[in-house]
Design an enzyme around this catalytic site. Structure first.
Site, mmCIF file in Angstrom:
data_model
loop_
_atom_site.group_PDB
_atom_site.id
_atom_site.type_symbol
_atom_site.label_atom_id
_atom_site.label_comp_id
_atom_site.label_asym_id
_atom_site.label_seq_id
_atom_site.Cartn_x
_atom_site.Cartn_y
_atom_site.Cartn_z
ATOM 1 C CG HIS A 266 -1.796 1.174 1.369
ATOM 2 N ND1 HIS A 266 -3.112 1.159 0.977
ATOM 3 C CD2 HIS A 266 -1.568 2.420 1.858
ATOM 4 C CE1 HIS A 266 -3.658 2.342 1.217
ATOM 5 N NE2 HIS A 266 -2.734 3.139 1.759
ATOM 6 C CD GLU A 267 1.594 3.580 3.629
ATOM 7 O OE1 GLU A 267 1.800 4.639 2.997
ATOM 8 O OE2 GLU A 267 0.560 3.388 4.292
ATOM 9 C CG HIS A 270 0.376 6.371 -0.537
ATOM 10 N ND1 HIS A 270 -0.608 7.167 -1.063
ATOM 11 C CD2 HIS A 270 -0.193 5.669 0.488
ATOM 12 C CE1 HIS A 270 -1.744 6.954 -0.383
ATOM 13 N NE2 HIS A 270 -1.513 6.059 0.558
ATOM 14 C CD GLU A 296 -5.665 5.479 0.319
ATOM 15 O OE1 GLU A 296 -5.716 4.315 0.768
ATOM 16 O OE2 GLU A 296 -4.800 6.306 0.660
#
EC number: 3.4.17.19
Length: 503
Positions: A266-267, A270, A296
């Site tokens: 997830h990170e 980003h 997001e």
């Protein structure tokens, strides 16, 4: 005429120099925030809160000062190209909001948020909301005051929401959350009534040091640029930085290696957005990410459409087996099922599946909206939070740590942030579908660990534009149509229908 054009060109160059100075002050703030959450000594808060407050004041004064006002006035009627006009548009929007807020209020909010962070950590560790509540009440009051300065005639929550998503509008967020709730709750009920028994291949303990090695493996697999990034541990995973320095954090649970991996992916999403921003526009809106909805969408695309897919685990499971022999008997299908299990008893947003995740967001959205409106008192947050969890998810937190203290956002004063998580998830599905329309099915590339084409597509259609387009225009440019939840709902209906034998 030529003289006037030359004057506008000179004004624009001076304007850009000031914009870059403001951006660099913001980058320094971000780095201090990162340090506070990752490396700062426990007793560093008194100094750090003053440092952040000072930088907030400097940034605010530069943005709202006479010099900036003069540049914006001069450039209002200038003959600008599309990129220049976009930069002026974005800076003007920030200027018009910020100019209405007194500098001393900006300083106070920054200092209060820096003081709130360690209190939130302590409250969570001690499972005692009362430790954090007084500072949360201060932040709520300060953010109400902030919103009133910007526009006293509008819903203060709508004003705050625009700090994170300036263009789609709160109406779009509310409509999307309502649509997700109406469509997903029956789907979850069908899943819970099904006889499907998904695999649970992770038993025993998985030590943190080896999990960190595995997290680094997954970042290598996905193509993280270590020359411009780093991995650290934080109580609440986050990513921060710019196109030259985009850092990620994760956290580890020795009973749940999948949690750290999905958090890391997830990170990474980003960070890869941040790293895809154009180097040559660093310090200006053309070198900055569009907003939190788009940001997001990148993290949720990589986490869910790539990291939770069966082809990904066909590629990555051998690395997990090397690190953890206790999963030698697990198959890619087993891990795929484990990564997408819809749990009946999950209280934690960041550990939620793709379906119930949005009910976690609805709870936060409703609670913080009532806080800002004054309909809800801070002291009543735990009970109302727990009531809403029982209503929307069928479970009730037994502790504040598992309930209203689980997220870091309110300690930052970030009211209005949460809806962008759902908006981003929806956009992720729309972008992934558009990428497959252009590139063909991506499963085989994922199975082979070949992510360059997906990276390139996202960079070409999203990252490289920075803030050139508004959110809705960027979605239109990238996908050929306006923002819609249809692709997300089709995607989860198909995926979970197959997993739980609902078809």
């Amino acid at each position: 005429m030529a003289t006037e054009a030359a004057q506008h060109s000179e004004t624009y160059e001076e304007f850009i120099t000031l914009v870059e100075r403001i951006s660099n002050v913001g980058s320094a703030q971000s780095l201090l925030n990162w340090d506070q959450e990752v490396m700062m000594p426990e007793e560093g808060t008194p100094a750090r809160s003053k440092q952040l407050s000072a930088l907030s004041a400097v940034s605010h004064e530069l943005l709202t000062g006479e010099e900036m006002a003069g540049y914006l006035d001069e450039l209002a009627d200038a003959d600008l190209d599309a990129e220049q006009a976009a930069v002026v548009r974005e800076v003007r929007r920030k200027y018009e909001r910020a100019a209405r807020v007194p500098t001393d209020l900006v300083e106070t909010i920054s200092q209060t948020a820096a003081e709130a962070h360690p209190l939130w950590k302590e409250a969570k560790a001690e499972d005692d909301f009362s430790i954090f509540a007084p500072k949360l009440e201060e932040l709520v009051e300060l953010k109400r005051e902030y919103a009133e300065h910007i526009d006293p005639d509008r819903d203060p929550y709508a004003v705050l929401f625009e700090d994170y998503e300036p263009y789609l509008g709160l109406d779009t967020a509310e409509e999307t959350l309502t649509e997700l709730r109406d469509e997903l709750v029956p789907l979850v009920e069908d899943i819970r009534a099904s006889d499907a028994d998904l695999a649970t291949p992770f038993e025993g303990e998985f030590d943190e040091a080896t999990q960190e090695e595995l997290a680094r493996d997954v970042l290598d697999t996905l193509g993280y640029d270590w020359d411009r990034g780093r991995l650290d541990v934080a109580p609440h995973p986050f990513s921060t930085g710019n196109q030259f320095d985009a850092r990620v954090t994760t956290r580890f649970d020795e009973s749940d290696p999948l949690g750290a991996l999905t958090s890391t992916v997830h990170e990474f999403g980003h960070a890869t957005y941040t790293l895809g921003l154009p180097d040559e526009h660093y310090g200006t809106p053309l070198g900055e990410s569009r907003d939190l909805t788009v940001h997001e969408s990148q993290s949720r695309l990589w986490e869910n459409h790539v990291g939770r897919s069966e082809p990904f685990w066909q590629r990555f499971l051998p690395s997990m087996r090397e690190r953890f022999p206790q999963v030698d008997d697990a198959t890619p299908r087993d891990v795929y099922e484990a990564a997408n299990t819809v749990k009946e008893d999950n209280l934690i947003r960041v550990e939620a599946d793709e379906l119930t995740y949005h009910m976690h967001i609805v709870v936060r959205f409703e609670v913080e909206k009532e806080l800002i409106s004054g309909e809800l008192d801070v002291e009543d947050v735990p009970e109302v939070w727990n009531d809403k969890y029982e209503e929307y998810l069928g479970i009730r937190p037994e502790t504040d740590a598992e309930g209203c203290l689980q997220d870091i956002h309110w300690s930052h004063g970030s009211f209005g942030y949460f809806p962008t998580y759902s908006l981003g998830s929806v956009l992720a599905a729309q972008l992934y579908e558009a990428a497959e329309d252009d590139l063909g099915a991506l499963d085989e590339r994922t199975r082979e660990g070949e992510f360059d084409e997906l990276h390139a597509w996202l960079t070409e259609n999203v990252h490289q534009h920075g803030c050139l387009y508004t959110t809705d225009d960027l979605v239109q440019e990238a996908t050929g149509e306006g923002f819609t939840a249809d692709y997300f709902l089709d995607y989860v209906t198909e995926k979970y229908g197959e997993l739980y034998d609902l078809h």
